[in-house]
Scaffold this active site. Structure first.
Site, PDB file in Angstrom:
ATOM      1  N   HIS A 126       0.803  -1.225   0.000  1.00 28.48           N
ATOM      2  CA  HIS A 126       0.000   0.000   0.000  1.00 28.48           C
ATOM      3  C   HIS A 126       0.836   1.277   0.000  1.00 28.48           C
ATOM      4  CE1 HIS A 126       1.044  -0.314   4.234  1.00 28.48           C
ATOM      5  NE2 HIS A 126       0.864   0.974   4.279  1.00 28.48           N
ATOM      6  N   HIS A 149      -3.127 -17.373   5.689  1.00 24.27           N
ATOM      7  CA  HIS A 149      -2.313 -16.215   5.324  1.00 24.27           C
ATOM      8  C   HIS A 149      -1.650 -15.680   6.602  1.00 24.27           C
ATOM      9  CE1 HIS A 149      -1.216 -12.207   3.791  1.00 24.27           C
ATOM     10  NE2 HIS A 149      -1.366 -12.722   2.592  1.00 24.27           N
ATOM     11  N   ASP A 189      -2.742 -14.598  -7.550  1.00 26.58           N
ATOM     12  CA  ASP A 189      -2.193 -15.657  -8.384  1.00 26.58           C
ATOM     13  C   ASP A 189      -2.815 -16.990  -8.030  1.00 26.58           C
ATOM     14  OD1 ASP A 189       0.375 -14.666  -9.925  1.00 26.58           O
ATOM     15  OD2 ASP A 189       0.436 -13.701  -7.957  1.00 26.58           O
TER      16      ASP A 189
END
Lengths: 353, 353, 353, 353
Positions: free
Chosen positions: D17, D104, D290
């Protein structure tokens, strides 16, 4: 370079032919009760001569604390640890010194340093790991007392004899009893078995495989599996742990990983090879050596894991304490703010108990 | 090497001829409010062109945060800081490039690297300090918010014009009003004076001395004195601070020290010297340069002090937190025990407020 | 942290009350002839009990190499060095343990670590410097053999007795005979004098000053000046050397600098002070201590200088070798090209002889 | 900590970001020809949007050198590298920010730092690898020019589609054509295939597997195999390379190793999970991601290998040069002496060509 860690820092020294091996542990928290016995217990699990499965080299490997404690309590200053080399045999400039042992680091050490120790492997000797095990025992004691963290390793394969489930690619397929093993296994149980494998039936086959190699003047490799329990979430690490880690950071669940050890390079079998000068010849190592190192590698794996966790945890404690000392932020966006308040409370709880 | 610190680590980059100068700050505590203005204030005190006492090179030195914050709050990840080089003048391969400036690092840089930037001093340019000042401003903000620590530096001598008492060998002889100056002086007061010396009468003489050097195309050196207030006791440091330190550890009183800056090596006066190839000749530097750097060095000294204190304090916080998490020791000898209990309470107080 | 250097790295351990003090030297070049006598010579110059000017504590300070050499030649692996503490007196939990010695690090160490050694200064003891001196002797031997670099330090002031010229602000004013002294002075000459000051007349006055302090149960400080000869140009360093350095890089001339030592904090005079718990009282240290440390500090200063130069030189050698292995650059701008070719040849000459 | 290496040191910064991502490379040898194109070639192989197998996020990832070079030649000073983040989408405080993505690092980052970037993964984003790839490209260029060392990586498995032979436990069983592949494979050949797998038939099946996952809004993992050719013998490394290494030191043969990548955690499939606050719910990530990262991971693996080899090689060059500058040893024992002379000649040969 022979230093590990950035806050809890361990520098090792020593070869098999020197007066002693050992290390300096810099950055150990002050106020930790520490006497030789705390360290000796792991060194004795690592030392040679424990059974007919290991090398007959006879080393008591008694550790002496040189500095960093008084009245059995750490001072926060560097801890010097020393283990004498006792069973050195007189060096005889033998023919075998002319041959680098195939698949041993003899030749690569010479390439790296341009000069090499004349016998016993020098710095590449497994005796180098004594300093790591001694330092790891200190890390373990702190982690147990301050956080209840436990490290337990065991032998999970010897040559082609493998514990069930241990080689599956996808750990979601592990059966429930394997997860229970990781959660409950204890060192006392491991040590009852000479191979240090928790599965009786598999252990017996491993033992046979090792003795078979020994009888043939050969050697075999294997793997050690290690579980780390009660690691707080949020610990960074550069290691490649496969379980209990996301994005290189612990998630609070059990961490486990597996380390492979190749067969020892020093064997008594005659091998066709060449001297350092490139002349063909036959090397038949005499010396004393292990047919398989994995039973003795169990405390080494535990210690290396403890050193990594100790350093990462001290860094994380530093980060949390630093953040907790800041005044509350009034204008933080709602989502961030919620997260941060949550975490700050946790920090306070942890540092004030 | 261009990295400072072990927990709060600053890596700088940049030369005067490149696109930008800056740094990466790794290890900043998460949750610190931080926007460009917090950093700009010190960069603007350092930038050239502030008065007729400094170089006319015109650089706004505006900093841009590249990473490590969101919504004005630090994330705990590396903070990238960048300041563009604006006022680069086209390079002209002039004759003067053939001469290393006497007493400048031109010649030694060439010896070290075997190749050198063609103009403006390259890495030896004072622009390298921009990264340090920017990083120091972050350290200062944390130290102020978390501990109330303050850094104030001022010019204490220019050439032979010296503030009273500042050069005495034994600081027990300092008069009471000097101690009061150290305890109360503020940056606002310092900045009202173009030389940044808090003594009006002395400042005026310093200003005259600098303008005299400028008129003669010469340069002069000087000293900066810095005071650090509210440093907790027990902070180790590798530096040679002279006050408020014992055995390399802070004792809780004001810390003060003095830094000397030699006269800038780049002057417009013609100098008899030799080229890099050893041919005699005369160098008359054109370029833009400071007749005296000490007014602009004030924020640099504050920032370097902040970087040292920040890193030492994070290490000490880590040590205290680590010790405080251990269970109480029951069998400690009486004197040690008393000391340790005392200190542990203090740790808890500090980390839980 | 107790580690110095990035390539030639020294980690020290040890307090006055422990079994031994020493260090690990990591990164020493392989192939260097090295026996205990090479190290002992500097330790013996540092050891207590050399004359009536120093502490009567009787330590032979004999060093034993634990690892890193074989047949008197370094292997390139970590060198473990150990010096036993011999003259430890039984600890008696005396009243004096309750008082931090004024101006000693007793109090700040307690603040830093929360626990402290009960006697003799612990880690703050001057015995910590043994590891540095031992490591420095190894660095010196390498630097002498490989580059002809020499380190010579001497006492330049004791209390207010100062060698002429040594305190001038501007070294361009030093007379020619002072420069000659720096270029020619030898350790043998220094050691003939008990104060280790090369000026006979000044030395005699220094000796009187030290004995006067001793008679009064007091102590005095002083300065040591050190010269480093034959340092190649281009060596970076982080230190604040004042001569022979530009932009932090050596210029090939003699490097010299001066280090000040404050009066030892342990004195037998009764002092009004307070206990660790803040109760007023009188401290009259018994123990054994130096009235002035500078004569013994001479080898310490030489050793610290050798450690800095050794590390910087290994880094610079690495840089030069790395650059010399690159193919020549065909399209380099003329000025840069000339500089670089010049330097590359020099590199080759240096690395191939 | 975000720094790699001890002589060739890389410090990275940047999140998805922020304004830019990048790194500082400190310790690069001076005199190396270096322009943006040398670095861009690897960044373009890594960048998103290369084919329908990768994320549609559109980033050109153009690198700009900020410092450390002039006229296209390195100066030996820190090299600042910057890549702007272009395709940032406005942040919308969406519901999905409330859910840590299963598997994650969202959740563990929050635990570590107590505050997290609100979108796009923050520091855990794959964009962090841009700095590593850029630095690795510099290392590669030096290693190619100075030593002829080559790095080539390729995709060896995607999910359960595996190149033949690649998963055998004992590499002595690899057929001759696999060894030939390692010795001859080139990046040009690899890049002709969208999966970057050199086996046409296997590549086609991998492609189908990736598109199958993409169609199902799912993701798959895989492995990358890397070969390093022409590494001089004697290079130490801390890594766990499996081939071409003994005792942690290179033996001069090809080095090869394999790295596994788990399936990307961000998928568009709806997942039953919980918010940060522990409330059950359903997360269906929108965003761009992806289905499989291994084709893009090829240059990342090459770059990380180059960084490790570069640092180890500079350390080894330093060691060899340091040893070569010592005078010959006359009284060395015969076996040691022979070894050392041999090695010294080699050093001279290497450093003078």
């Amino acid at each position: 370079m022979s230093t590990f860690g950035s806050i809890f820092r361990v520098t090792t020294y020593g070869e098999s032919h020197g007066k002693s091996v050992g290390c300096i542990v810099d950055g150990c928290p002050p106020g930790l009760p520490l006497v030789e016995a705390d360290i000796q217990i792991q060194l004795s699990r690592r030392r040679p001569g424990q059974s007919n499965l290991t090398t007959p080299r006879d080393e008591k490997d008694l550790v002496a604390i040189q500095s960093g404690t008084e009245f059995g309590i750490t001072l926060g200053t560097p801890i010097g640890l020393m283990v004498r080399n006792q069973d050195q045999r007189p060096h005889d400039y033998s023919e075998t010194d002319l041959y680098p042992r195939p698949s041993h680091a003899d030749w690569t050490y010479l390439q790296k340093y341009g000069v090499k120790a004349s016998s016993g492997g020098g710095r590449a000797s497994a005796r180098e790991t004594i300093g790591r095990v001694a330092a790891g025992a200190i890390a373990e004691k702190y982690l147990k007392l301050a956080h209840g963290i436990e490290f337990v390793a065991f032998v999970s394969s010897v040559s082609s004899v493998v514990m069930p489930f241990i080689h599956m690619e996808d750990d979601r397929l592990f059966p429930q009893d394997f997860w229970e093993l990781l959660s409950t296994i204890k060192r006392e149980d491991i040590d009852k078995d000479p191979v240090r494998c928790p599965n009786k039936e598999v252990s017996e086959r491993m033992r046979e495989r090792i003795l078979e190699a020994k009888a043939a003047n050969d050697s075999v490799g294997g793997t050690v599996t290690c579980v780390i329990r009660n690691v707080p979430s949020g610990i960074g690490t550069k290691t490649n742990y496969s379980g209990g880690i996301q994005g290189g950071i612990s998630n609070g669940e059990n961490i486990y990983f597996r380390v492979a050890f190749k067969p020892p390079a020093t064997i008594s079998q005659a091998q066709n090879t060449a001297t350092y000068d490139g002349v063909d010849g036959v090397l038949a190592a005499r010396g004393r050596h292990d047919p398989c190192v994995v039973p003795r590698a169990v405390p080494i794996v535990e210690s290396m894991a403890a050193l990594v966790i100790m350093d990462a945890l001290l860094i994380q404690q530093s980060r949390k304490t630093a953040a907790s000392l800041l005044p509350p932020i009034s204008n933080m966006p709602p989502t961030m703010n919620a997260m941060f308040s949550h975490s700050t409370e946790e920090v306070k709880a942890e540092t004030s108990t």
